[in-house]
Structures are given as C-alpha cells and as structure tokens.
Scaffold this active site. Structure first.
Site, PDB file in Angstrom:
ATOM      1  N   PHE A  11       0.906  -1.119  -0.094  1.00 53.13           N
ATOM      2  CA  PHE A  11      -0.012   0.054  -0.096  1.00 53.13           C
ATOM      3  C   PHE A  11       0.935   1.215  -0.074  1.00 53.13           C
ATOM      4  CE2 PHE A  11      -1.953   2.710   3.458  1.00 53.13           C
ATOM      5  CZ  PHE A  11      -2.528   3.700   2.317  1.00 53.13           C
ATOM      6  N   ASP A  31      10.174  -7.027  -3.202  1.00 46.46           N
ATOM      7  CA  ASP A  31       8.921  -7.491  -2.652  1.00 46.46           C
ATOM      8  C   ASP A  31       8.859  -8.939  -2.812  1.00 46.46           C
ATOM      9  OD1 ASP A  31       6.245  -7.522  -1.584  1.00 46.46           O
ATOM     10  OD2 ASP A  31       6.438  -5.259  -1.646  1.00 46.46           O
ATOM     11  N   THR A  35       2.154  -9.820   1.134  1.00 43.99           N
ATOM     12  CA  THR A  35       0.853  -8.806   1.268  1.00 43.99           C
ATOM     13  C   THR A  35       0.571  -7.701   0.056  1.00 43.99           C
ATOM     14  OG1 THR A  35       2.010  -7.353   2.747  1.00 43.99           O
ATOM     15  CG2 THR A  35       0.747  -9.127   3.829  1.00 43.99           C
ATOM     16  N   GLY A  36       1.576  -7.704  -0.731  1.00 45.36           N
ATOM     17  CA  GLY A  36       1.850  -6.699  -1.973  1.00 45.36           C
ATOM     18  C   GLY A  36       1.234  -7.224  -3.018  1.00 45.36           C
ATOM     19  N   SER A 118       6.390   2.788  13.354  1.00 53.00           N
ATOM     20  CA  SER A 118       4.874   2.667  13.568  1.00 53.00           C
ATOM     21  C   SER A 118       4.610   3.414  14.991  1.00 53.00           C
ATOM     22  CB  SER A 118       4.430   1.241  13.550  1.00 53.00           C
ATOM     23  OG  SER A 118       3.391   1.199  14.304  1.00 53.00           O
ATOM     24  N   TYR A 142       4.392  -7.114  17.030  1.00 48.66           N
ATOM     25  CA  TYR A 142       4.608  -6.324  15.887  1.00 48.66           C
ATOM     26  C   TYR A 142       5.300  -4.942  16.333  1.00 48.66           C
ATOM     27  CZ  TYR A 142       3.377  -2.803  12.405  1.00 48.66           C
ATOM     28  OH  TYR A 142       3.487  -1.778  11.400  1.00 48.66           O
ATOM     29  N   ASN A 171      -1.640   5.473  11.537  1.00 48.65           N
ATOM     30  CA  ASN A 171      -2.942   5.177  10.707  1.00 48.65           C
ATOM     31  C   ASN A 171      -2.946   5.761   9.334  1.00 48.65           C
ATOM     32  OD1 ASN A 171      -3.400   4.938  13.930  1.00 48.65           O
ATOM     33  ND2 ASN A 171      -4.860   3.684  12.786  1.00 48.65           N
ATOM     34  N   VAL A 172      -2.236   5.297   8.373  1.00 45.06           N
ATOM     35  CA  VAL A 172      -2.226   5.529   7.012  1.00 45.06           C
ATOM     36  C   VAL A 172      -3.360   5.208   6.414  1.00 45.06           C
ATOM     37  CG1 VAL A 172      -0.629   5.853   5.172  1.00 45.06           C
ATOM     38  CG2 VAL A 172       0.414   5.194   7.359  1.00 45.06           C
ATOM     39  N   ARG A 270     -13.087  -4.590  21.251  1.00 46.82           N
ATOM     40  CA  ARG A 270     -12.392  -5.634  21.289  1.00 46.82           C
ATOM     41  C   ARG A 270     -11.273  -5.413  22.258  1.00 46.82           C
ATOM     42  NH1 ARG A 270     -10.564  -5.516  15.238  1.00 46.82           N
ATOM     43  NH2 ARG A 270      -9.902  -3.755  16.099  1.00 46.82           N
TER      44      ARG A 270
HETATM   45  P1  NAD Z   1       1.767  -3.650   3.297  1.00 46.04           P
HETATM   46  O1  NAD Z   1       1.373  -5.105   3.856  1.00 46.04           O
HETATM   47  O2  NAD Z   1       0.807  -3.153   1.935  1.00 46.04           O
HETATM   48  O3  NAD Z   1       3.107  -3.536   2.572  1.00 46.04           O
HETATM   49  C1  NAD Z   1       4.103  -4.353   3.193  1.00 46.04           C
HETATM   50  C2  NAD Z   1       4.890  -4.658   1.899  1.00 46.04           C
HETATM   51  O4  NAD Z   1       6.319  -5.650   2.315  1.00 46.04           O
HETATM   52  C3  NAD Z   1       4.168  -5.818   1.001  1.00 46.04           C
HETATM   53  O5  NAD Z   1       4.391  -5.256  -0.366  1.00 46.04           O
HETATM   54  C4  NAD Z   1       4.590  -7.144   1.408  1.00 46.04           C
HETATM   55  O6  NAD Z   1       4.230  -8.216   0.104  1.00 46.04           O
HETATM   56  C5  NAD Z   1       6.219  -6.760   1.487  1.00 46.04           C
HETATM   57  N1  NAD Z   1       6.887  -7.829   2.276  1.00 46.04           N
HETATM   58  C6  NAD Z   1       6.512  -8.507   3.413  1.00 46.04           C
HETATM   59  N2  NAD Z   1       7.550  -9.432   3.885  1.00 46.04           N
HETATM   60  C7  NAD Z   1       8.513  -9.334   2.943  1.00 46.04           C
HETATM   61  C8  NAD Z   1       9.676  -9.991   2.906  1.00 46.04           C
HETATM   62  N3  NAD Z   1      10.089 -10.798   3.715  1.00 46.04           N
HETATM   63  N4  NAD Z   1      10.438  -9.650   1.824  1.00 46.04           N
HETATM   64  C9  NAD Z   1      10.022  -8.701   0.834  1.00 46.04           C
HETATM   65  N5  NAD Z   1       8.999  -7.920   1.051  1.00 46.04           N
HETATM   66  C10 NAD Z   1       8.296  -8.338   2.256  1.00 46.04           C
HETATM   67  O7  NAD Z   1       1.690  -2.663   4.254  1.00 46.04           O
HETATM   68  P2  NAD Z   1       1.691  -1.013   4.296  1.00 46.04           P
HETATM   69  O8  NAD Z   1       0.670  -0.574   5.125  1.00 46.04           O
HETATM   70  O9  NAD Z   1       2.088  -0.495   3.163  1.00 46.04           O
HETATM   71  O10 NAD Z   1       3.008  -1.007   5.360  1.00 46.04           O
HETATM   72  C11 NAD Z   1       4.350  -0.571   5.056  1.00 46.04           C
HETATM   73  C12 NAD Z   1       5.192  -0.135   6.046  1.00 46.04           C
HETATM   74  O11 NAD Z   1       4.613   0.811   6.801  1.00 46.04           O
HETATM   75  C13 NAD Z   1       5.355  -1.343   7.032  1.00 46.04           C
HETATM   76  O12 NAD Z   1       6.779  -1.544   7.445  1.00 46.04           O
HETATM   77  C14 NAD Z   1       4.487  -1.080   8.101  1.00 46.04           C
HETATM   78  O13 NAD Z   1       4.935  -1.717   9.265  1.00 46.04           O
HETATM   79  C15 NAD Z   1       4.681   0.601   8.341  1.00 46.04           C
HETATM   80  N6  NAD Z   1       3.459   0.883   8.928  1.00 46.04           N
HETATM   81  C16 NAD Z   1       2.288   0.967   8.015  1.00 46.04           C
HETATM   82  C17 NAD Z   1       1.154   1.637   8.757  1.00 46.04           C
HETATM   83  C18 NAD Z   1       0.051   1.783   8.219  1.00 46.04           C
HETATM   84  O14 NAD Z   1      -1.178   2.434   8.733  1.00 46.04           O
HETATM   85  N7  NAD Z   1      -0.390   1.346   6.764  1.00 46.04           N
HETATM   86  C19 NAD Z   1       1.308   2.357  10.002  1.00 46.04           C
HETATM   87  C20 NAD Z   1       2.533   2.297  10.578  1.00 46.04           C
HETATM   88  C21 NAD Z   1       3.662   1.481   9.923  1.00 46.04           C
END
Ligand code: NAD
Length: 326
Positions: A11, A31, A35-36, A118, A142, A171-172, A270
């Site tokens: 995302f 990647d 989850t991507g 985070s 986490y 909270n993006v 929850r």
């Molecule tokens: P997301 O799941 O969409 O993106 C995570 C990406 O990492 C995915 O594309 C997944 O395929 C890839 N990935 C996972 N394990 C992997 C591995 N072992 N090797 C290579 N790629 C791998 O999540 P996101 O929301 O885009 O989060 C991105 C980052 O931002 C993360 O580090 C997350 O902890 C951090 N974050 C997100 C939020 C939010 O609100 N979305 C808040 C705080 C922190």
C-alpha cells in the site's frame, strides 16, 4: 538517482514508487508479494525494476542495493494480529529483515536508509499527543519488532555512519490499501462496507479516536526524510496528520462524501485496542520540513473515489477485521 523501495508493491510502497518515478528517479522494488500486489504498480514503466524476493536474502539484497543512493525500507509483516499469532515470523521479517537491509546498505555505500516505523511503539499511553520524548512501550510483538528496527537504524548511524531516518507512521489510509485483507485497517474496511451499502462495523462505542494520515502526506514525509539535512539522521520521528478523529466522526464525514446518512453497526469492544491516538508532528516539521498537505476530508474523498473506480474493475468481498493501531 537510483533508489530502492523494499515492500514497493504494498500500500504505502506502491504510492511512494509512483511519486519517485514521477520525480524522475530510477526505482528498484524488492518485494516478496506476500501482502503486496504486483498490480499496484501496473501501468508504470520507465525507470522501474521489480525484483520479487525476500528482504532476508542477503545475496539478493546485495545485488539490488548496489548503486542505490537511498533505500526506503518498507517491507514488513504489518499486522498486530498476525504478530500475536506468530511472533517469530514477525520478528524474522521485521527485525532481522531490517538488520539485513541496513547491512547491505552499509556495504554498498548507500547514503541513507528511510525506515517505516510505527506509532504502535508508544503502546496505549493516556498521554496525548504522543511525542518522541515519551517512553516507548510496545504492547504487541509487531510493535516490538518495529522498535527493534528503529534501534538497529540508530545503531547503524552511530556505529557505521550510515544515515538513517525512522518515521513513525500513524494510521495511514488511502488508495491501494487492501480492504479484503483479514487484517485490514478501519478506513478501507468502512469505505468498502459503505460502498456495498452495508453498515460499517464499529467495535465498542465509536468514541475511540485515531490520527488518520492520508497516504499523500506519508509519501511526502518519506521523500523529505531522504533529502533532509544530517541533523535528522539517527532519529525516529512521528508522521501523522496532527489531529484526531473518532470513528463516529469518521462515519459522519464519509456520509457527507457519499451523500447519505450512514448508520454504524455496533459490535462488542475488542480487547487490546488502543483507545486514542494523536501525533505531535513538531519534530518532523523541524527536522525534515514535513507539513501535511491533505486533510482528512480531502484524503477520504480521494480514497472513496479510488475505491469506487476499483470496485467497478473487481468486486471486493467485505470480510475484514480492523487493526487498532499499526
Ligand atoms: P503492506 O502489507 O501493504 O506492505 C508491506 C509490503 O512488504 C508488502 O508489499 C509485502 O509483500 C512486503 N513484504 C512483506 N514481507 C516481505 C519480505 N520478507 N521480503 C520482501 N517483501 C516483503 O503494508 P503497508 O501498510 O504498506 O506498510 C508498509 C510499512 O509501513 C510497513 O513497514 C509497516 O510496518 C509500516 N506502517 C504502516 C502503517 C499503516 O497504517 N499502513 C502504520 C505504521 C507503520
């Protein structure tokens, strides 16, 4: 300039990749597609190289980091619930994976690593807004793994003079966020339910609040963090909008955007959910020049429009469970 985005099909990563390509950078993505989704980068070409693989693979990392100036390290297992189900897997990807990314960036002579941390590192403190001077108190594996990543970043700046900047995202939300994941965040889940004509499910009384941060603001912060003066290096800082909104307020705003009144469906609270969250963003303002450009209403409008377009392309099932704080 060549940059590497780990987690670039996710995302946040895919939105960042779009911005970097638009600014003329050559972008490599690493990647494992866990989850991507590759389709998040559909339609992009020119200067984009997607490598499917694992950030824990040192040899692969060495080859993709070579020649890059900046590494945006976003790859992670980004779910609290999943970390409770399998803490070792979360540690392995998030903490060990970050260590390996830092090692390869150091060895390849990259200038800076921008690390996605985070707000969950603060835990459920009643003190608001959350600022970087507060003690951290991770409550989930986490959160602990994201904090470990921060600590590795700081230690690499001190020990090896590798520049690092850790950004604590609050909270993006926005386009390309997955509403169908078992661990989906509250906004894509609500938007998806509303567009399907269902009542959004609210756990508890709906008075819990979050600092919802539009993806465009987060992407802007990542780019600023890569370019900021050395003073920012070795630091961890909040990236939020700087205002909090309750879930009931969120539903009201969504109702105004879609032009009808929305009735929430209440479910029992929850256990373990953080009650309130709000970022003090003054450190990021000072050190990287961050100022959120998009407010909640504007960001939600763009998000609803994107989900409407996506729904016309593919029907998305509503089977999500919201995450409290990521
Ligand atoms: P997301 O799941 O969409 O993106 C995570 C990406 O990492 C995915 O594309 C997944 O395929 C890839 N990935 C996972 N394990 C992997 C591995 N072992 N090797 C290579 N790629 C791998 O999540 P996101 O929301 O885009 O989060 C991105 C980052 O931002 C993360 O580090 C997350 O902890 C951090 N974050 C997100 C939020 C939010 O609100 N979305 C808040 C705080 C922190």
């Amino acid at each position: 300039m060549i940059v590497l985005v780990t987690g670039g099909t996710g995302f946040i990563g895919s939105n960042l990749v779009r911005c970097l390509l638009g600014a003329g950078a050559s972008v490599r993505v690493l990647d494992d597609l866990s989850t991507g989704r590759q389709e998040n980068l559909d339609g992009l070409n020119g200067g984009l190289d997607i490598v499917v693989g694992d950030v824990r693979d040192g040899e692969l990392l060495a080859s993709v980091v070579r020649g890059t100036e900046v590494v945006y390290h976003l790859a992670a297992l980004p779910s609290v619930a999943r970390s409770i189900a399998d803490p070792v897997a979360t540690h392995d990807v998030n903490a060990t994976g970050t260590l390996k990314v830092l090692l390869s960036a150091r060895d390849a002579g990259a200038r800076r690593v921008v690390y996605a941390s985070s707000s969950s590192v603060y835990g459920d403190t009643p003190t608001l807004p959350k600022h970087e001077g507060m003690p951290v108190a991770p409550l989930s594996p986490y959160a602990a793994s994201k904090l470990a990543g921060e600590a590795y970043c700081r230690s690499f700046t001190r020990s090896f003079s590798l520049e690092t900047v850790a950004l604590r995202f609050f909270n993006v939300f926005g386009p390309r966020q997955d509403p169908a994941s078992q661990y989906a965040a509250v906004i894509p889940r609500f938007v998806n339910q509303v567009l399907q004509g269902e009542s959004p499910t609210v756990f508890g009384d709906g008075e819990q609040s979050r600092d919802f941060t539009y993806i465009g603001n987060v992407v802007q912060a990542c780019v600023l963090a890569a370019e900021a003066a050395a003073e920012a290096s070795g630091r961890a800082m909040n990236v939020g909008f700087g205002r909090r909104t309750t879930l009931l307020e969120l539903i009201q705003i969504l109702g105004r955007i879609v032009g009808r009144e929305i009735e929430p469906a209440f479910a029992p609270p929850r256990p373990g959910d953080v009650r309130d969250s709000l970022a003090d963003i003054s450190m990021a303002e000072r050190l990287i020049g961050y100022r959120p450009l998009m407010d909640l209403r504007g960001g939600l409008t763009e998000t609803v429009e994107w989900f409407e377009r996506a729904r016309r392309r593919i029907a998305v099932p509503a089977r999500s469970m919201e995450e409290g704080e990521r």
